[in-house]
Design an enzyme around this catalytic site. Structure first.
Site, PDB file in Angstrom:
ATOM      1  N   TYR A 141      27.663  28.319   8.767  1.00 12.52           N
ATOM      2  CA  TYR A 141      27.695  28.664   7.415  1.00 12.52           C
ATOM      3  C   TYR A 141      29.123  29.045   6.903  1.00 12.52           C
ATOM      4  O   TYR A 141      29.535  28.565   5.633  1.00 12.52           O
ATOM      5  CB  TYR A 141      26.771  29.947   7.357  1.00 12.52           C
ATOM      6  CG  TYR A 141      25.645  29.757   7.130  1.00 12.52           C
ATOM      7  CD1 TYR A 141      24.913  29.023   5.848  1.00 12.52           C
ATOM      8  CD2 TYR A 141      24.428  30.151   7.897  1.00 12.52           C
ATOM      9  CE1 TYR A 141      23.458  28.919   5.976  1.00 12.52           C
ATOM     10  CE2 TYR A 141      23.112  30.033   7.810  1.00 12.52           C
ATOM     11  CZ  TYR A 141      22.472  29.185   6.804  1.00 12.52           C
ATOM     12  OH  TYR A 141      21.361  28.976   6.630  1.00 12.52           O
ATOM     13  N   ARG A 195      10.725  41.700  -4.786  1.00  8.76           N
ATOM     14  CA  ARG A 195      11.941  41.073  -4.984  1.00  8.76           C
ATOM     15  C   ARG A 195      12.015  40.483  -6.419  1.00  8.76           C
ATOM     16  O   ARG A 195      13.183  39.713  -6.421  1.00  8.76           O
ATOM     17  CB  ARG A 195      11.861  39.811  -4.104  1.00  8.76           C
ATOM     18  CG  ARG A 195      12.193  40.151  -2.532  1.00  8.76           C
ATOM     19  CD  ARG A 195      13.739  40.670  -2.203  1.00  8.76           C
ATOM     20  NE  ARG A 195      14.722  39.661  -3.112  1.00  8.76           N
ATOM     21  CZ  ARG A 195      14.992  38.456  -2.749  1.00  8.76           C
ATOM     22  NH1 ARG A 195      14.486  37.925  -1.605  1.00  8.76           N
ATOM     23  NH2 ARG A 195      15.663  37.623  -3.694  1.00  8.76           N
ATOM     24  N   ARG A 247       8.373  36.110   2.204  1.00 17.25           N
ATOM     25  CA  ARG A 247       7.930  34.381   2.013  1.00 17.25           C
ATOM     26  C   ARG A 247       6.731  34.293   1.115  1.00 17.25           C
ATOM     27  O   ARG A 247       6.408  33.917   0.200  1.00 17.25           O
ATOM     28  CB  ARG A 247       7.913  33.946   3.467  1.00 17.25           C
ATOM     29  CG  ARG A 247       9.435  33.913   4.154  1.00 17.25           C
ATOM     30  CD  ARG A 247      10.390  32.987   3.326  1.00 17.25           C
ATOM     31  NE  ARG A 247       9.961  31.707   3.403  1.00 17.25           N
ATOM     32  CZ  ARG A 247      10.838  30.664   3.828  1.00 17.25           C
ATOM     33  NH1 ARG A 247      11.840  31.123   4.404  1.00 17.25           N
ATOM     34  NH2 ARG A 247      10.319  29.421   3.903  1.00 17.25           N
ATOM     35  N   ARG A 303       9.682  35.260   9.652  1.00 15.00           N
ATOM     36  CA  ARG A 303       9.632  35.340   8.538  1.00 15.00           C
ATOM     37  C   ARG A 303       8.525  35.570   7.897  1.00 15.00           C
ATOM     38  O   ARG A 303       7.903  35.500   6.910  1.00 15.00           O
ATOM     39  CB  ARG A 303       9.824  34.039   7.896  1.00 15.00           C
ATOM     40  CG  ARG A 303      11.618  33.571   7.913  1.00 15.00           C
ATOM     41  CD  ARG A 303      11.863  32.104   7.212  1.00 15.00           C
ATOM     42  NE  ARG A 303      13.151  31.816   7.521  1.00 15.00           N
ATOM     43  CZ  ARG A 303      13.655  30.616   7.169  1.00 15.00           C
ATOM     44  NH1 ARG A 303      12.949  29.653   6.818  1.00 15.00           N
ATOM     45  NH2 ARG A 303      14.730  30.215   7.449  1.00 15.00           N
ATOM     46  N   ASP A 313      18.936  39.811   6.640  1.00 15.64           N
ATOM     47  CA  ASP A 313      19.423  38.317   6.720  1.00 15.64           C
ATOM     48  C   ASP A 313      20.524  38.122   7.729  1.00 15.64           C
ATOM     49  O   ASP A 313      21.226  38.897   8.081  1.00 15.64           O
ATOM     50  CB  ASP A 313      19.984  37.944   5.147  1.00 15.64           C
ATOM     51  CG  ASP A 313      20.116  36.515   5.118  1.00 15.64           C
ATOM     52  OD1 ASP A 313      21.294  35.919   5.431  1.00 15.64           O
ATOM     53  OD2 ASP A 313      19.100  35.634   4.795  1.00 15.64           O
TER      54      ASP A 313
END
Length: 365
Positions: free
Chosen positions: A167, A56, A47, A43, A92
């Site tokens: 998920y 973003r 972040r 990451r 992702d």
């Protein structure tokens, strides 16, 4: 057959002089000596970086993963700022699942949310195989990055079948994985059908990245630590093995990582990776004993240590480098991803410290 997309990476595993294939990172992955212990951070592309947050601020996560210009810029940001030994593709784990026809979104503050969770065989049938055209934006971004990065290797990645299945069954993130385990135990046939389909999608997604020029790949099984070793071997290992063994002829190092996997490290080492990532709970010398002497290790600074005073950070870095000596190859990393509140300057200092200490050790050895 050898395809050399970067001018230096041979897909039969043979390294050419210079370039990513001769970088400290790839050398460590292949258990070869190098000038210093390589370091990168899970990451790291985002972040904690203000330049990432600025990008973003107005772009949703999935859209940013589908725009090659943004993927390229975000992936390069930590390389420029920190001087890490490898870049990791900004993406992702649900990107290929969305490309395979699953209706989902990445909700800020929550994570991936699936509109219609998997409950029956018909839901598995909705997950179609993907082609390069389905993820052409990833192909384009990787090619741009390889050209920009030069001698710095680019790591491709994907989510492992178990984590993706969790998920899809839960409908989003879960602390207990109760619905996942209920399906796994209650309908093993459906479970294996789901994971088998996800293994096919994952393998195709990683092959697109390898064909475009990544120098290594990492398979993230973030939630595998929720299982016992017996359940892991029965319900997960065959599908992770299908992905990793399916890339055996690609000629790039394969990294396998999970969280809370201390009791699973031996089994994970059997799945076919060249490098096993270790979270912060298990010392690297202990992990090496469980994984075996034919694998490099990656890790494993606790991400929260980066929030402590610098003397604490330095002491932990020294400890991990010392314990990493037990492995035939060591890639310094965190034991999980960078926390958003991390000071980027601390990450930069850690990179410099790892290089300094490991270079000195090599000189003295």
């Amino acid at each position: 057959m050898t395809t050399d997309t970067t001018g230096t990476v041979a897909r039969d595993g043979e390294s050419r002089p210079g370039g990513p294939a001769d970088s400290p990172f790839i050398r460590a992955c292949r258990r070869r000596p190098g000038p210093h212990t390589p370091v990168w951070f899970m990451r790291q592309a985002g972040r904690s970086l203000p330049e990432y947050r600025e990008i973003r601020a107005t772009v949703p996560m999935l859209e940013s993963c589908r725009r090659p210009d943004l993927v390229t810029e975000i992936t390069l940001q930590p390389v420029r700022r920190h001087g890490v030994d490898a870049a990791i593709l900004f993406s992702d784990i649900v990107v290929p699942v969305a490309a395979a026809g699953i209706d989902l979104d990445i909700v800020p503050g929550t994570g991936p949310v699936v509109a219609e969770p998997v409950r029956a065989a018909a839901d598995v049938q909705r997950i179609r195989q993907i082609t390069r055209d389905d993820v052409s934006y990833v192909d384009e971004a990787v090619r741009q990055l390889v050209a920009e990065l030069g001698d710095t290797p680019l790591i491709g990645f994907a989510g492992a079948p178990f984590t993706l299945a969790s998920y899809l069954v839960e409908g989003g993130p879960s602390r207990t994985h109760a619905k996942t385990k209920a399906l796994m135990y209650g309908d093993p046939e459906l479970w294996h059908a789901l994971c088998g389909r996800l293994a096919e999608v994952t393998l195709a997604f990683l092959r697109v990245q390898i064909d475009a020029g990544v120098s290594a790949v990492q398979l993230f099984d973030s939630w595998a630590g929720a299982l016992s070793e017996a359940d892991y071997r029965r319900f997960v290992l065959p599908h992770s093995t299908a992905v990793l063994s399916g890339l055996a002829s690609a000629g790039v190092p394969r990294i396998h990582f999970g969280v809370g996997t201390a009791e699973l490290l031996g089994a994970m080492g059997e799945a076919g990776a060249d490098v096993v990532g270790v979270d912060w709970r298990t010392p690297l010398d202990v992990a090496t004993g469980r994984i075996g002497p034919d694998k490099a290790v990656q890790g494993n600074l606790d991400p929260t240590v980066l929030l402590a005073p610098w003397p604490v950070v330095e002491a932990e870095v020294r400890r991990i480098l010392e314990q990493g000596k037990a492995a035939p190859g060591h890639v310094f990393n965190l034991g999980h991803g960078v926390l958003p509140e991390t000071d980027p300057e601390v990450l930069t200092r850690v990179v410099a410290l790892v290089h300094e200490l490991s270079s000195r050790r090599a000189d003295q050895g």
